[in-house]
Design an enzyme around this catalytic site. Structure first.
Site, mmCIF file in Angstrom:
data_model
loop_
_atom_site.group_PDB
_atom_site.id
_atom_site.type_symbol
_atom_site.label_atom_id
_atom_site.label_comp_id
_atom_site.label_asym_id
_atom_site.label_seq_id
_atom_site.Cartn_x
_atom_site.Cartn_y
_atom_site.Cartn_z
ATOM 1 N N GLU A 182 52.193 37.480 34.936
ATOM 2 C CA GLU A 182 52.765 37.317 33.631
ATOM 3 C C GLU A 182 52.028 37.932 32.528
ATOM 4 O O GLU A 182 52.226 38.957 31.577
ATOM 5 C CB GLU A 182 53.362 36.170 33.348
ATOM 6 C CG GLU A 182 54.259 36.156 32.261
ATOM 7 C CD GLU A 182 55.161 34.960 31.890
ATOM 8 O OE1 GLU A 182 55.943 34.505 32.872
ATOM 9 O OE2 GLU A 182 55.357 34.483 30.703
ATOM 10 N N ASP A 203 49.365 30.710 34.219
ATOM 11 C CA ASP A 203 49.703 29.367 33.470
ATOM 12 C C ASP A 203 48.787 28.941 32.379
ATOM 13 O O ASP A 203 49.172 28.899 31.206
ATOM 14 C CB ASP A 203 50.027 28.187 34.366
ATOM 15 C CG ASP A 203 50.583 28.622 35.723
ATOM 16 O OD1 ASP A 203 51.835 28.717 35.759
ATOM 17 O OD2 ASP A 203 50.054 28.841 36.796
HETATM 18 O O1 TRH Z 1 46.656 35.014 37.650
HETATM 19 P P1 TRH Z 1 48.261 35.425 37.681
HETATM 20 O O2 TRH Z 1 48.586 35.726 38.910
HETATM 21 O O3 TRH Z 1 48.880 34.265 37.237
HETATM 22 C C1 TRH Z 1 50.066 33.721 37.243
HETATM 23 C C2 TRH Z 1 50.204 32.747 38.150
HETATM 24 O O4 TRH Z 1 50.493 33.168 39.567
HETATM 25 C C3 TRH Z 1 51.275 31.715 37.843
HETATM 26 O O5 TRH Z 1 51.553 30.475 38.983
HETATM 27 C C4 TRH Z 1 52.608 32.408 37.603
HETATM 28 O O6 TRH Z 1 53.546 31.510 36.872
HETATM 29 C C5 TRH Z 1 52.160 33.586 36.792
HETATM 30 O O7 TRH Z 1 51.394 34.221 37.230
HETATM 31 C C6 TRH Z 1 53.644 34.583 36.636
HETATM 32 O O8 TRH Z 1 48.491 36.558 36.676
HETATM 33 P P2 TRH Z 1 48.464 36.671 35.077
HETATM 34 O O9 TRH Z 1 49.957 35.923 34.413
HETATM 35 O O10 TRH Z 1 48.289 37.961 34.752
HETATM 36 O O11 TRH Z 1 47.385 35.895 34.535
HETATM 37 C C7 TRH Z 1 45.907 36.196 34.650
HETATM 38 C C8 TRH Z 1 45.382 35.773 33.147
HETATM 39 O O12 TRH Z 1 43.864 35.938 33.626
HETATM 40 C C9 TRH Z 1 45.772 36.377 32.224
HETATM 41 O O13 TRH Z 1 45.692 35.619 30.923
HETATM 42 C C10 TRH Z 1 44.446 37.562 31.785
HETATM 43 C C11 TRH Z 1 43.426 36.438 32.319
HETATM 44 N N1 TRH Z 1 42.200 37.390 32.900
HETATM 45 C C12 TRH Z 1 41.118 37.448 32.286
HETATM 46 O O14 TRH Z 1 41.198 36.829 30.892
HETATM 47 N N2 TRH Z 1 39.851 37.966 32.510
HETATM 48 C C13 TRH Z 1 39.785 38.611 33.605
HETATM 49 O O15 TRH Z 1 38.684 39.175 33.988
HETATM 50 C C14 TRH Z 1 40.935 38.822 34.485
HETATM 51 C C15 TRH Z 1 40.971 39.475 35.763
HETATM 52 C C16 TRH Z 1 42.099 38.075 34.151
#
Ligand code: TRH
Length: 382
Positions: free
Chosen positions: A275, A17
């Site tokens: 996402e 989010d």
């Molecule tokens: O973390 P997620 O599972 O996030 C979400 C939430 O569960 C949310 O409630 C749901 O609505 C959505 O998924 C669909 O996975 P996501 O979306 O990939 O987000 C991870 C974020 O973290 C993304 O912006 C990338 C960032 N990230 C970094 O910037 N550095 C890192 O080292 C890592 C591992 C991730």
């Protein structure tokens, strides 16, 4: 006068989010000269992936974005001309009432979750009047076709990716920055960013017992329970990989979003989730595996199938089958058989999937990006 933009975001769980809203806000600031305000109920989550953000500050300016803690109630505040309500989080009551009292209400956009399902094209852009206050709102659905709101993609992203891949010094520099030695050149590099997954141990076993070397990179805390059990007390930690058979497991810190992109660009197979990382893996254009956010009554399987149907169009039949089977097994679909059994076929299809990934990224990059689409629809000036 540049229009003021407010983005409201509640952290439901994890990082997506905040991650999506941060990416959008920064792009509006960098590429559209809009200095938006990001209202966030839990800035501590954002600070894990945006180290410039102070988790305690009620108000701060980082990368051209004003980050404000969303408190309940909100201190008196003049609503902006463009308001983004992310993922149906609602707006603070006083803020919504202030909007309702205005002679010219702001553009109020309800930014929705990403899906490749067919109904998204029919629903994107439709009005969604506020149920109580009757104020006009508009749905904005991200998606994979021109009939949707598009995907977040920074200007020059694919060129930056290609330049990084051509720059061996930049490529070599990412490993020490993560606190690890460069993986042996012959090893398959796998990024593992997933939800808790009961099938993970059998996959780790398959990699450990496999014929070729695997370097698996796991961000801190990801799959912690399964890893602990599999590692049996010998859990990998920063600078201390766990080596078993042909597998070396490295635990690495969370990095900021641009560095996360470079990590995706550096790996041969990217396991991603949710996402935003799912979209970034598509820009990375390497074979990837999506752990979809689980929903009640397996509603997420429909979403998974819809994406596979869209993305796999035009891929050789055997490679498409391999991806479907492995993704299904990874997402707990027992019809796809055991995960470890699906791995060799998926790994064998990598050349075809990589070729297709390049074409898929180019095809998506030909569409308007989500931030530019919003700016065209809402205007950057008033
Ligand atoms: O973390 P997620 O599972 O996030 C979400 C939430 O569960 C949310 O409630 C749901 O609505 C959505 O998924 C669909 O996975 P996501 O979306 O990939 O987000 C991870 C974020 O973290 C993304 O912006 C990338 C960032 N990230 C970094 O910037 N550095 C890192 O080292 C890592 C591992 C991730």
């Amino acid at each position: 006068m540049p229009a003021r933009w407010d983005i409201f975001c509640r952290v439901v769980d994890n990082f997506g989010d905040a991650g999506v809203c941060w990416r959008l806000a920064r792009q509006l600031a960098r590429e559209h000269a809009i200095g938006p305000t990001l209202w966030l109920d839990d800035p501590a989550v954002l600070s894990r992936i945006a180290p410039g953000v102070d988790p305690r500050a009620p108000l701060q300016r980082v990368d051209g974005v004003t980050v404000r803690r969303w408190t309940d109630p909100l201190a008196p505040y003049e609503p902006a001309e463009v308001v983004i309500e992310a993922f149906g989080c609602g707006l603070p009551e006083d803020y919504a009432r202030a909007i309702a009292a205005r002679p010219v209400p702001p553009r109020w956009i309800v930014l929705e979750y990403l899906s490749a399902e067919a109904w998204v094209e029919r629903t994107h852009g439709l009005p969604s009047p506020h149920p109580r206050l009757g104020i006009a709102r508009q749905f904005w659905f991200p998606g994979f076709s021109e009939a949707t709101g598009g995907l977040l993609r920074e200007r020059g992203l694919l060129a930056a990716r290609d330049a990084f891949r051509d720059d061996s010094a930049a490529g070599a520099a990412i490993w020490p920055a993560l606190g690890m030695d460069p993986p042996p050149a012959e090893n398959l590099r796998i990024l593992l960013f997933c939800y808790p997954n009961p099938a993970l141990p059998e996959l780790l076993d398959a990699w450990a017992d496999g014929e070729s070397g695997v370097t698996c990179i796991v961000p801190d805390g990801v799959a912690a329970g399964a890893l602990d059990r599999w590692a049996g007390g010998n859990v990998p930690h920063r600078g201390h990989p766990l080596v078993r058979g042909r597998l070396a497991l490295h635990s690495v810190p969370f990095v900021e979003q641009d560095a996360f992109d470079r990590l995706l660009w550096s790996c041969d197979v990217n396991f991603v989730r949710g996402e935003d990382s799912f979209v970034r893996a598509q820009w990375a254009a390497r074979p990837f595996v999506w752990h979809i956010y689980p929903q009640a009554e397996r509603a997420h399987w429909v979403k998974l199938e819809a994406f596979l149907d869209t993305q796999l169009e035009g891929v050789e039949a055997a490679a498409a089958r391999a991806q479907r089977r492995f993704w299904g097994a990874w997402n707990g679909d027992s019809r796809c058989g055991p995960l470890a059994g699906a791995w060799p076929e998926f790994a064998g299809a990598r050349p075809q999937l990589a070729r297709h990934g390049e074409a898929w990224a180019r095809q998506l990059a030909a569409l308007p990006d989500l931030a530019s689409g919003l700016v065209s629809a809402c205007g950057s000036l008033v």
